[in-house]
Enzyme design. Structure first.
Site, PDB file in Angstrom:
ATOM      1  N   GLU A  21       0.847  -1.191   0.000  1.00 35.53           N
ATOM      2  CA  GLU A  21       0.000   0.000   0.000  1.00 35.53           C
ATOM      3  C   GLU A  21       0.889   1.250   0.000  1.00 35.53           C
ATOM      4  O   GLU A  21       1.953   1.269   0.601  1.00 35.53           O
ATOM      5  CB  GLU A  21      -0.876  -0.021   1.259  1.00 35.53           C
ATOM      6  CG  GLU A  21      -1.897   1.101   1.339  1.00 35.53           C
ATOM      7  CD  GLU A  21      -2.714   1.027   2.623  1.00 35.53           C
ATOM      8  OE1 GLU A  21      -3.847   1.520   2.620  1.00 35.53           O
ATOM      9  OE2 GLU A  21      -2.211   0.467   3.627  1.00 35.53           O
ATOM     10  N   LYS A  23     -10.377   0.290  -1.861  1.00 31.56           N
ATOM     11  CA  LYS A  23     -10.423  -0.197  -0.483  1.00 31.56           C
ATOM     12  C   LYS A  23     -11.794   0.052   0.146  1.00 31.56           C
ATOM     13  O   LYS A  23     -12.297   1.173   0.163  1.00 31.56           O
ATOM     14  CB  LYS A  23      -9.332   0.506   0.316  1.00 31.56           C
ATOM     15  CG  LYS A  23      -9.159   0.038   1.748  1.00 31.56           C
ATOM     16  CD  LYS A  23      -8.018   0.833   2.396  1.00 31.56           C
ATOM     17  CE  LYS A  23      -7.759   0.406   3.830  1.00 31.56           C
ATOM     18  NZ  LYS A  23      -6.689   1.247   4.427  1.00 31.56           N
ATOM     19  N   CYS A  33      -4.870  -3.705   2.975  1.00 34.42           N
ATOM     20  CA  CYS A  33      -4.524  -3.400   4.359  1.00 34.42           C
ATOM     21  C   CYS A  33      -5.632  -3.681   5.374  1.00 34.42           C
ATOM     22  O   CYS A  33      -5.850  -4.826   5.759  1.00 34.42           O
ATOM     23  CB  CYS A  33      -4.058  -1.946   4.447  1.00 34.42           C
ATOM     24  SG  CYS A  33      -3.101  -1.572   5.947  1.00 34.42           S
TER      25      CYS A  33
END
Length: 306
Positions: free
Chosen positions: A69, A141, A182
């Site tokens: 990321e 995300k 993440c």
């Protein structure tokens, strides 16, 4: 350079599948690599690091290299990421597309600062590029990091980031890939969807975990996702001190469907790559011997038994 977004949206499942109607041949095993780096607030410096790691992975025979990321930029000051955010056809992403094409390698670019719907927001976008340098798939995300880390800083990712809504899988020479980023790692239902509803074989988890949460949870969460889905997990991590205010845990890992770590850098804070082979026969064997997909209760069961 032309940019090709190869996606097909299924509104029923809110799912994006990248295959472009093409047949992708896969060997019995394929080599992949995962990168570890310490990105800074300098696009050119980060690009030079990524370029070196791409060449290293290609020389090692990897068909896919996964970056962490925020691979292209980590800001020092509040608002810096918004200022450098670009569309996917901008010069930053074009440079990374060129890297993929020149080295004939697929790239997973986790957490690119894609320009959002207004000047106050960006998208934290996982970009998958094929070995011809075309954008094959993208995932924004879903789960944003709004957390008061115990003993650490307070984060409010939603203050400048738009949350994604689509589950994304992509067919590739390295298997059927499930794209995440993440903080998604803490939400197992997403990974259950990727495996059991959308047939993912390899789960990609690019990340920039904090040192506090990484030390406590990083490895155990990744191994849990691998074990419960019976998928390979490739987790490329930011590592070390980016600036005076921000530090990442590191520990880039590749994990097999049995939960065994098969790729790991020897130094948790170093810049480099780890390499491992995706063994499709192992995926089949683990799933056949422990057929959890057949034993799972359907959604209707849980609805009837609240």
């Amino acid at each position: 350079m032309s940019l090709c977004l190869n996606t097909q949206l299924s509104t029923r499942y809110n799912l994006t599948v990248a295959s472009a109607g093409k047949s992708i041949a896969m060997a019995n095993s394929v080599r992949v690599a995962a990168a570890q780096m310490t990105s800074v607030n300098n696009l050119a410096v980060n690009f030079a690091t990524c370029s070196r790691l791409v060449k290293e992975a290609a020389s090692a025979g990897a068909k896919l290299l996964c970056f962490p990321e925020n691979f292209s930029f980590v800001g020092d000051l509040q608002g810096e990421s918004l200022k450098i955010a670009e569309t996917l056809d901008g010069p930053i992403m074009k440079g990374y597309c060129s890297l993929a094409r020149e080295s004939n390698i697929w790239l997973s670019l986790g957490g690119f600062q894609e320009k959002g719907s207004d000047d106050a927001h960006l998208r934290n976008t996982h970009v998958l590029i094929d070995d011809n340098g075309n954008i094959w798939s993208t995932y924004s995300k879903m789960h944003l990091f709004d957390v008061d880390v115990p003993g650490g800083a307070v984060y409010k990712e939603s203050s400048f980031t738009e949350a994604g809504k689509d589950i994304v899988v992509a067919d590739s020479p390295c298997g059927r890939l499930g794209l995440t980023v993440c903080y998604d790692l803490r939400f197992p239902e997403l990974y259950q969807q990727l495996r059991f509803n959308h047939d993912a074989q390899v789960l990609l988890v690019p990340a920039a975990f904090t040192t506090v949460t990484g030390q406590a949870h990083w490895e155990i969460l990744l191994r849990a996702r691998a074990i419960e889905t019976q998928c390979y997990v490739i987790a490329a991590a930011q590592a070390g001190k980016h600036n005076e205010k921000r530090e990442s845990y590191g520990d880039t890992l590749i994990i097999d469907p049995w939960g065994t770590i098969v790729g790991r850098l020897s130094d948790r804070s170093s810049t480099g790559i780890t390499v491992a082979d995706i063994d499709f026969s192992l995926i089949d064997s683990v799933r056949a011997k422990m057929p959890v997909s057949k034993h799972r209760k359907p959604a209707v069961f849980w609805n009837q038994h609240p």
